[in-house]
Design an enzyme around this catalytic site. Sequence first.
Site, PDB file in Angstrom:
ATOM      1  N   GLU A  10       0.834  -1.197   0.000  1.00 14.40           N
ATOM      2  CA  GLU A  10       0.000   0.000   0.000  1.00 14.40           C
ATOM      3  C   GLU A  10       0.874   1.254   0.000  1.00 14.40           C
ATOM      4  O   GLU A  10       1.834   1.361   0.741  1.00 14.40           O
ATOM      5  CB  GLU A  10      -0.897  -0.009   1.237  1.00 14.40           C
ATOM      6  N   LYS A  41     -10.164   1.744  -1.655  1.00 11.20           N
ATOM      7  CA  LYS A  41     -10.164   1.167  -0.313  1.00 11.20           C
ATOM      8  C   LYS A  41     -11.533   1.297   0.352  1.00 11.20           C
ATOM      9  O   LYS A  41     -12.053   2.397   0.521  1.00 11.20           O
ATOM     10  CB  LYS A  41      -9.081   1.866   0.513  1.00 11.20           C
ATOM     11  N   CYS A  78      -5.470  -3.121   2.923  1.00 16.12           N
ATOM     12  CA  CYS A  78      -5.073  -2.874   4.301  1.00 16.12           C
ATOM     13  C   CYS A  78      -6.171  -3.136   5.322  1.00 16.12           C
ATOM     14  O   CYS A  78      -6.474  -4.275   5.627  1.00 16.12           O
ATOM     15  CB  CYS A  78      -4.549  -1.437   4.419  1.00 16.12           C
TER      16      CYS A  78
END
Length: 472
Positions: free
Chosen positions: A205, A281, A318
């Site tokens: 990331e 995300k 993440c």
Amino acid sequence: MVRGLLRPKPGIGRKGGLQSTSDSRLLSTAMRDTSGVLRSLQATTPMKFGVLNALPKEVSGTHDYTATNGAAPTNGAAPVDDGSLAGHESLEALLEKYLPEKELEQAIRVLHGYNQGKRVGTLPIDENVASTAAALDMDLKAYQFTAAEEEMREPRTVVMGLVQNSIDVPTTEPFKVQKQSLIDKIEKICDMAGESGVQILCLQEAWNMPFAFCTREKRWCEFAEDLETGASMLKIKELAKKWDMVIVTTILERDDVHSSTVWNTAVVVGHNGNVIGKHRKNHIPRVNDFNESTYYMEGNTGHPVFETKYAKIGVNICYGRHHTLNWMGFGLNGAEIVFNPSATVGELSEPMWAIEARNAAINNTYFVGAINRVGTETFENEFTSGDEKPAHHDFGHFYGSSYVASPDASRTPALARNKDGLMIVECDLNIIQQVRDRWGIQMTGRHDMYAKLLARYIQHDFEPQIIRDPQL
């Protein structure tokens, strides 16, 4: 067999695990500088490929150094955190040192599981790639997941690669210099992956910048770029085409169509150098120093699965790994491999790290590639995060430890906690259907029942289904 992967290479450990191809040598200027950008810093900025603390020398962090290397500073000297685990690069290295062979085998069986009745296999590595990794002080490992031989289907092998990297230019340097240094570093690692036959490569990331979201300073938004024309994207597209390789790159996206909004976005670049698609995300953390909502909000792209030349892949960025239904979304859409490019620190999440990706692989019956950045990144201005800690300069130690988990509950050992790394993993995708047929997890799922519960739950007048003891 894929190009380069199985050329003879020394370095198989005494217990069958592939040893890290690393040393402590500094790179020569010629090896670490192909663009000319880093050369201009040589006089004032000592650098090392894989450096842990690429930070201004006058700034020191405030986190607990004894938690990782077990040594407190002496004589008033500043602590030097090597990012190790009690002096070892990984948990596996620690176990190999202290456990006898018989006990080690059982510990690994429980911790990592067995693939086809044995420990996940290792693969030889191309000698040239191994030599490059040693010169760059990188951790380089290669593994193989196999499936049972079938009568009606040929093996369907794919080679994936995971990259974890540190920054190697201080965060006080000009942004162009910081970004270009990382582009140059990743180009070298992508070339290593390509020479090793990697077909799908995932980067960590926000690989092309410091993870500066702890600071809440808006100037770091300058690293955001257009997904077609940005400097990082142009280089990744070039490398994907060069190596006939799919590359997953997660960066800050500048959405010029929508008022130049910034997103945390994973871009899937096809083997022809084309952008196949993107995923923003889904879940944004608001815990400790992860002040990411200062820069971008939750994504709006759902759970897309990208059909590439080699496999159907998803990207769970993440913090999304903490959300079970987020993993499920990619599985329901047909993912065979889900990558989890991350940036997370030891104090906060390390006990979770070895569990979550493996659980996702089991629950959804697909492969998971878990990637974490590495190193300690320090910033010039102190910051706080409303968590009652004193003002500090650093996020903490990003502990690397990237690994791959299989749907049969086995997993690879991890890359080092304290080095840049490339993991190469060959897997037979036939094992996905084999595990589904054996365990029936998807077949026995009660999605209709879950859907009804969720439909009720999102209503403002939801009433939990609680049956109270009448004698209370």
